[in-house]
Design an enzyme around this catalytic site. Structure first.
Site: not given
Ligand code: COA
Length: 394
Positions: A264, A315
């Site tokens: 991320h 996700d």
């Protein structure tokens, strides 16, 4: 300009603060995320998605009466026009659902005579309208592409229940609805991610909210953003069996592949949304036999931590969850849109409240300034041609 005088370039805007926001806050140090001051895990544990949508737009959680009024309005706006259904029917059945959503929102905008009214009230109405219609569009597309007629929305069902009913013709067990609702809550908002920033950038030129959302959908489609949830399922399917997961990961990392669903830009020590989603995954797994997928996911997670010290992002568990819920893979990112419409539009309204045209600078490394040579003096040296794309195998 000599290189020492060149301004510092922040490629990808890494580490650059471009504005202030009251919508949500990511605290990198504690890996926490709050919407309007409420921790997302608290919201997911105590609220339904409709409450969070209200919070996003109004800054406060609704009272019982406010929620009832909000739900009544949202439910009254779910039906889509026949003209939109006709547009959907004209698209190629293998069009990506994100392209379909982008087209649908653009169509709704072009049909709205009040598209240019950028008052807060008008934008709130448009936001609720888009939120209400998005599940209908996603579900209608999932059926139209299979040659089936869409199932009309029902106004006696919640946002999540109604979505399942419109796609599969029935509402699943409460545990499935609860897990799905949690994904909606956790996908709703995430500060200045690329699609939200796209929406704010479009708004900053004083374009309309439909244009901002249309652009945001295009941005979310990318594999490095929302499209990662689809790519995660590809990985799980490619691995197939838990026994193959470790070797698959070792090989992928040796080939310097990016492992989808990990890493991320902001969180460097774990995504705040993952623990709640893992809990939801475990609940759904008990009902839908997700043991094998769960094992594959655990092995990937352990391997990524050990080899790269990189943790999963939102996700990763969501892809497994949606798969167990029986949702088709290419609808995962559209589901993200059904949730993120709330965050995008909250940001559009916030951008308008204190707008400043977003227009960064860049350094230049192209040709130095040169005179235009008239055509008859340009000689015969041809410009290197761009090769046409090779025809695709049928
Ligand atoms: N798989 C393997 N390596 C990864 C990785 C992943 N998913 N994510 C980051 N890395 C590695 C990079 O290779 C890089 O290593 P290096 O320093 O040896 O070159 C390092 O970690 C830093 O990564 P970088 O790509 O520079 O970070 P970023 O902030 O630009 O990228 C993402 C963030 C999300 C784009 C990136 O982690 C990624 O591509 N993840 C997969 C896609 C995804 O799941 N997206 C959804 C995000 S919610």
């Amino acid at each position: 300009m000599d290189d020492s005088k060149k301004p510092e370039v922040h490629k990808g805007l890494v580490g650059v603060y471009v504005d202030d926001s009251k919508v949500s806050k990511i605290v990198q140090e504690t890996n926490s995320l709050t919407y309007r001051g409420y921790a997302v895990q608290d919201l997911a544990a105590n609220c339904k998605f409709e409450e969070v949508a209200f919070l996003m737009w109004n800054g406060e959680l609704p009272t019982k009466q406010e929620l009832a009024d909000f739900e009544k309005k949202e439910r009254s706006l779910r039906k889509i026009d026949d003209s939109l259904v006709d547009v959907l029917k004209k698209l190629r059945p293998d069009a990506h659902p994100m392209d379909v959503l982008r087209t649908a929102i653009s169509f709704i905008g072009a049909q709205d005579p009040k598209w240019s009214d950028e008052s807060k009230g008008a934008n709130l109405d448009k936001s609720i309208n888009m939120m209400a219609k998005l599940p209908t569009i996603v579900a209608a597309w999932s059926r139209i592409r299979e040659g089936k007629e869409p199932i009309p929305p029902r106004d006696d069902l919640s946002y999540s229940e109604n979505f399942f009913n419109m796609t599969a013709g029935k509402v699943p067990e409460p545990a499935i609805i609860s897990a799905f609702d949690k994904t909606m809550i956790l996908y709703a908002e995430h500060s200045f991610n690329v699609s939200t920033f796209t929406a704010r950038t479009i708004t900053s030129s004083l374009s309309d909210i439909y244009s901002a959302v249309t652009g945001a959908i295009g941005s979310l489609k990318g594999r490095l953003h929302g499209g990662a949830n689809e790519a995660v399922l590809d990985v799980i399917n490619e691995i197939g069996e838990p026994e193959k997961a470790k070797a698959w990961l070792d090989d992928a990392l040796a080939k310097k592949k990016t492992i989808m669903g990990f890493g991320h830009r902001v969180y460097k020590n774990g995504d705040s949304r993952v623990p709640t989603l893992k809990g939801a995954f475990n609940e759904v797994s008990k009902l839908r036999g997700g043991e094998k997928i769960g094992q594959i996911m655990d092995i990937l997670e352990e391997g990524m931590l050990e080899k790269k010290n990189i943790k999963p992002n939102v996700d990763f568990p969501t892809a497994g969850l949606y798969h167990l819920m029986g949702i088709e893979k290419d609808l995962y990112t559209p589901l993200f849109v059904m949730a993120r419409i709330t965050g995008w539009t909250a940001h559009v309204m916030e951008q308008l409240e204190g707008n400043k045209l977003i227009r960064p600078l860049c350094t230049y490394s192209g040709e130095p300034q040169r005179p235009v040579v008239p055509m008859d003096q340009r000689g015969t040296k041809a410009t290197p041609a761009i090769k046409p794309a090779a025809p695709k195998a049928p």
